[in-house]
Design a protein around this motif. Structure first.
Motif, PDB file in Angstrom:
ATOM      1  N   ALA A 212     -18.649 -21.637  50.089  1.00 28.86           N
ATOM      2  CA  ALA A 212     -18.361 -21.420  48.668  1.00 28.86           C
ATOM      3  C   ALA A 212     -17.525 -22.561  48.111  1.00 28.86           C
ATOM      4  O   ALA A 212     -17.850 -23.127  47.056  1.00 28.86           O
ATOM      5  CB  ALA A 212     -17.643 -20.089  48.473  1.00 28.86           C
ATOM      6  N   PHE A 213     -16.460 -22.922  48.786  1.00 28.06           N
ATOM      7  CA  PHE A 213     -15.588 -23.999  48.312  1.00 28.06           C
ATOM      8  C   PHE A 213     -16.308 -25.347  48.323  1.00 28.06           C
ATOM      9  O   PHE A 213     -16.137 -26.163  47.415  1.00 28.06           O
ATOM     10  CB  PHE A 213     -14.319 -24.065  49.164  1.00 28.06           C
ATOM     11  N   ALA A 214     -17.129 -25.573  49.350  1.00 25.33           N
ATOM     12  CA  ALA A 214     -17.870 -26.839  49.435  1.00 25.33           C
ATOM     13  C   ALA A 214     -18.854 -26.980  48.285  1.00 25.33           C
ATOM     14  O   ALA A 214     -19.169 -28.096  47.849  1.00 25.33           O
ATOM     15  CB  ALA A 214     -18.604 -26.929  50.765  1.00 25.33           C
ATOM     16  N   ALA A 215     -19.361 -25.850  47.770  1.00 24.14           N
ATOM     17  CA  ALA A 215     -20.341 -25.878  46.689  1.00 24.14           C
ATOM     18  C   ALA A 215     -19.720 -25.822  45.308  1.00 24.14           C
ATOM     19  O   ALA A 215     -20.438 -25.874  44.302  1.00 24.14           O
ATOM     20  CB  ALA A 215     -21.321 -24.715  46.850  1.00 24.14           C
ATOM     21  N   GLY A 216     -18.401 -25.714  45.226  1.00 19.47           N
ATOM     22  CA  GLY A 216     -17.729 -25.733  43.930  1.00 19.47           C
ATOM     23  C   GLY A 216     -17.290 -24.389  43.407  1.00 19.47           C
ATOM     24  O   GLY A 216     -16.825 -24.283  42.267  1.00 19.47           O
ATOM     25  N   PHE A 217     -17.432 -23.320  44.216  1.00 18.51           N
ATOM     26  CA  PHE A 217     -16.973 -21.993  43.803  1.00 18.51           C
ATOM     27  C   PHE A 217     -15.531 -21.798  44.261  1.00 18.51           C
ATOM     28  O   PHE A 217     -15.229 -21.944  45.452  1.00 18.51           O
ATOM     29  CB  PHE A 217     -17.859 -20.901  44.413  1.00 18.51           C
ATOM     30  N   SER A 218     -14.662 -21.442  43.337  1.00 20.09           N
ATOM     31  CA  SER A 218     -13.250 -21.267  43.684  1.00 20.09           C
ATOM     32  C   SER A 218     -12.973 -19.877  44.264  1.00 20.09           C
ATOM     33  O   SER A 218     -11.950 -19.666  44.908  1.00 20.09           O
ATOM     34  CB  SER A 218     -12.371 -21.489  42.446  1.00 20.09           C
ATOM     35  N   ASP A 219     -13.897 -18.922  44.043  1.00 23.06           N
ATOM     36  CA  ASP A 219     -13.702 -17.548  44.505  1.00 23.06           C
ATOM     37  C   ASP A 219     -14.868 -17.155  45.414  1.00 23.06           C
ATOM     38  O   ASP A 219     -16.003 -16.999  44.948  1.00 23.06           O
ATOM     39  CB  ASP A 219     -13.636 -16.607  43.297  1.00 23.06           C
ATOM     40  N   PRO A 220     -14.629 -16.960  46.718  1.00 17.91           N
ATOM     41  CA  PRO A 220     -15.715 -16.586  47.644  1.00 17.91           C
ATOM     42  C   PRO A 220     -16.389 -15.269  47.284  1.00 17.91           C
ATOM     43  O   PRO A 220     -17.585 -15.093  47.520  1.00 17.91           O
ATOM     44  CB  PRO A 220     -15.012 -16.493  49.000  1.00 17.91           C
TER      45      PRO A 220
ATOM     46  N   GLU B 287     -25.641 -21.382  33.502  1.00 17.55           N
ATOM     47  CA  GLU B 287     -26.732 -21.079  34.433  1.00 17.55           C
ATOM     48  C   GLU B 287     -27.157 -22.315  35.220  1.00 17.55           C
ATOM     49  O   GLU B 287     -27.403 -22.243  36.427  1.00 17.55           O
ATOM     50  CB  GLU B 287     -27.927 -20.498  33.673  1.00 17.55           C
ATOM     51  N   LEU B 288     -27.253 -23.447  34.540  1.00 18.85           N
ATOM     52  CA  LEU B 288     -27.625 -24.679  35.236  1.00 18.85           C
ATOM     53  C   LEU B 288     -26.589 -25.051  36.287  1.00 18.85           C
ATOM     54  O   LEU B 288     -26.928 -25.467  37.401  1.00 18.85           O
ATOM     55  CB  LEU B 288     -27.781 -25.832  34.229  1.00 18.85           C
ATOM     56  N   LEU B 289     -25.317 -24.917  35.919  1.00 16.75           N
ATOM     57  CA  LEU B 289     -24.243 -25.238  36.850  1.00 16.75           C
ATOM     58  C   LEU B 289     -24.285 -24.310  38.063  1.00 16.75           C
ATOM     59  O   LEU B 289     -24.137 -24.756  39.212  1.00 16.75           O
ATOM     60  CB  LEU B 289     -22.890 -25.135  36.156  1.00 16.75           C
ATOM     61  N   THR B 290     -24.519 -23.024  37.816  1.00 15.56           N
ATOM     62  CA  THR B 290     -24.601 -22.063  38.916  1.00 15.56           C
ATOM     63  C   THR B 290     -25.764 -22.389  39.841  1.00 15.56           C
ATOM     64  O   THR B 290     -25.619 -22.377  41.077  1.00 15.56           O
ATOM     65  CB  THR B 290     -24.757 -20.634  38.367  1.00 15.56           C
ATOM     66  N   GLU B 291     -26.931 -22.680  39.267  1.00 11.65           N
ATOM     67  CA  GLU B 291     -28.101 -23.027  40.083  1.00 11.65           C
ATOM     68  C   GLU B 291     -27.840 -24.268  40.932  1.00 11.65           C
ATOM     69  O   GLU B 291     -28.237 -24.329  42.101  1.00 11.65           O
ATOM     70  CB  GLU B 291     -29.309 -23.243  39.175  1.00 11.65           C
ATOM     71  N   ARG B 292     -27.197 -25.254  40.327  1.00 14.90           N
ATOM     72  CA  ARG B 292     -26.927 -26.486  41.076  1.00 14.90           C
ATOM     73  C   ARG B 292     -25.931 -26.222  42.213  1.00 14.90           C
ATOM     74  O   ARG B 292     -26.068 -26.771  43.315  1.00 14.90           O
ATOM     75  CB  ARG B 292     -26.384 -27.550  40.122  1.00 14.90           C
TER      76      ARG B 292
ATOM     77  N   ASP C 188     -29.809 -36.814  31.570  1.00 11.69           N
ATOM     78  CA  ASP C 188     -28.362 -37.065  31.587  1.00 11.69           C
ATOM     79  C   ASP C 188     -27.602 -35.826  32.064  1.00 11.69           C
ATOM     80  O   ASP C 188     -26.641 -35.928  32.838  1.00 11.69           O
ATOM     81  CB  ASP C 188     -27.873 -37.464  30.188  1.00 11.69           C
ATOM     82  N   ILE C 189     -28.027 -34.653  31.587  1.00  9.54           N
ATOM     83  CA  ILE C 189     -27.379 -33.405  32.010  1.00  9.54           C
ATOM     84  C   ILE C 189     -27.558 -33.191  33.504  1.00  9.54           C
ATOM     85  O   ILE C 189     -26.596 -32.884  34.230  1.00  9.54           O
ATOM     86  CB  ILE C 189     -27.951 -32.206  31.219  1.00  9.54           C
ATOM     87  N   ASP C 190     -28.775 -33.377  33.996  1.00  8.77           N
ATOM     88  CA  ASP C 190     -29.053 -33.164  35.421  1.00  8.77           C
ATOM     89  C   ASP C 190     -28.246 -34.129  36.292  1.00  8.77           C
ATOM     90  O   ASP C 190     -27.704 -33.733  37.338  1.00  8.77           O
ATOM     91  CB  ASP C 190     -30.545 -33.348  35.702  1.00  8.77           C
ATOM     92  N   GLN C 191     -28.162 -35.380  35.879  1.00  3.36           N
ATOM     93  CA  GLN C 191     -27.416 -36.363  36.671  1.00  3.36           C
ATOM     94  C   GLN C 191     -25.921 -36.040  36.682  1.00  3.36           C
ATOM     95  O   GLN C 191     -25.256 -36.182  37.718  1.00  3.36           O
ATOM     96  CB  GLN C 191     -27.657 -37.771  36.114  1.00  3.36           C
ATOM     97  N   TYR C 192     -25.412 -35.615  35.532  1.00  6.01           N
ATOM     98  CA  TYR C 192     -23.978 -35.282  35.473  1.00  6.01           C
ATOM     99  C   TYR C 192     -23.679 -34.086  36.371  1.00  6.01           C
ATOM    100  O   TYR C 192     -22.686 -34.098  37.132  1.00  6.01           O
ATOM    101  CB  TYR C 192     -23.574 -34.974  34.032  1.00  6.01           C
ATOM    102  N   LEU C 193     -24.507 -33.060  36.315  1.00  6.64           N
ATOM    103  CA  LEU C 193     -24.273 -31.884  37.155  1.00  6.64           C
ATOM    104  C   LEU C 193     -24.405 -32.226  38.637  1.00  6.64           C
ATOM    105  O   LEU C 193     -23.656 -31.702  39.460  1.00  6.64           O
ATOM    106  CB  LEU C 193     -25.262 -30.777  36.786  1.00  6.64           C
TER     107      LEU C 193
END
Length: 286
Positions: free
Chosen positions: A250-258, A224-229, A181-186
């Motif tokens: 960076a923005f495409a992957a979900g990072f707000s700060d390059p 950590e899981l979110l960062t890896e994903r 469930d965690i993996d699918q949500y992320l």
């Protein structure tokens, strides 16, 4: 045949070891069946006894054995408990259904032991010669003998074994389901500004439950899981768009700060994102 359920016994090494010890101490066969009657594993990987092989192959009762197993499985399901019986060949057996989340997961069976000194007369009458009769009697006597008094204790241990397996396998199934469930949500939301409390609410779990689960079972954290994903998303984005800038990726992957993305990328990948992109582009061009 009973239909398969979503729950088929995981049969971890720990459970298999317990089966092996149980079978070895009592010198009996312990077998796991799936919900539809397929043999999954046996304690000590035991094969049929010589007596059972003679009865089934030489005396032609294999179909009767299979039918009896199926009938007793269904009876055990109806009673939701252990069924102790004597088979047509004169052997004592016991079978119990294993329910996980109130759904049938499979069956655990112990058998191929005797409480009598000789095989039933109906089996002896099937023998075509005195030599075959003698071999059948000898094979029967070689089976472990359990007295009626001891049988009660064996069945008590059998029930404890089942109860342990249910608890053990339930924990495995629940853990696998939570991680899935965690993996699918992320996977669905990692490019969004998600937080742990939000995910926990969506999954119907508490923040502490998820945090402890990840730390104890995977030695990691939600962050950590979110960062890896997100880093995996960045690599996939660059594979599809090799000319994309660091900021765009960076923005495409979900990072707000390059700049934060660059630091995290270098820490995890061992090189700055610009160097990774350059290497990727050279590979793509070639």
């Amino acid at each position: 045949m009973m239909s398969m359920t979503p729950f088929e016994l995981f049969l971890s090494d720990e459970v298999q070891s317990l089966l092996d010890h149980f079978a070895a101490i009592l010198d009996i066969r312990v077998t796991f069946f799936s919900a539809d009657g397929r043999t999954l594993r046996r304690g000590r990987q035991m094969r049929n006894s010589d007596y059972c092989r003679m009865v089934q192959r030489e005396l032609g009762t294999l179909r009767q054995c299979v039918s009896l197993d199926s009938d007793k499985q269904q009876e055990a399901v109806r009673q939701r408990g252990i069924i102790d019986y004597q088979c047509h060949a004169g052997l004592r057996e016991a079978i119990a259904p294993v329910f996980i989340h109130d759904q049938l997961a499979g069956f655990l069976m112990i058998g191929q032991f005797r409480i009598n000194d000789a095989p039933p007369e109906c089996m002896l009458e099937r023998c075509s010669s005195e030599e075959q009769r003698r071999k059948l009697e000898q094979a029967f006597r070689e089976l472990p003998r359990i007295s009626a008094e001891k049988l009660e204790n064996v069945l008590g241990l059998f029930k404890m074994l089942i109860d342990y397996i249910v608890v053990r396998e339930l924990a495995v199934l629940q853990g696998d389901r939570l991680r899935n469930d965690i993996d699918q949500y992320l996977e669905r939301h990692c490019t969004e500004p998600i937080r742990l409390p939000e995910m926990a609410k969506k999954l119907g779990r508490s923040v502490s439950t998820i945090s402890q689960f990840l730390r104890r079972n995977y030695r990691t954290s939600f962050k950590e899981l979110l960062t890896e994903r997100r880093l995996a998303k960045a690599e996939a984005y660059w594979m599809a768009n090799p000319d994309a800038t660091v900021g765009e990726t960076a923005f495409a992957a979900g990072f707000s700060d390059p700049f934060y993305f660059s630091r995290v990328f270098k820490r995890h990948k061992g090189m700055p994102p610009g160097e990774f992109r350059a290497r990727l582009r050279r590979h793509v061009i070639r």
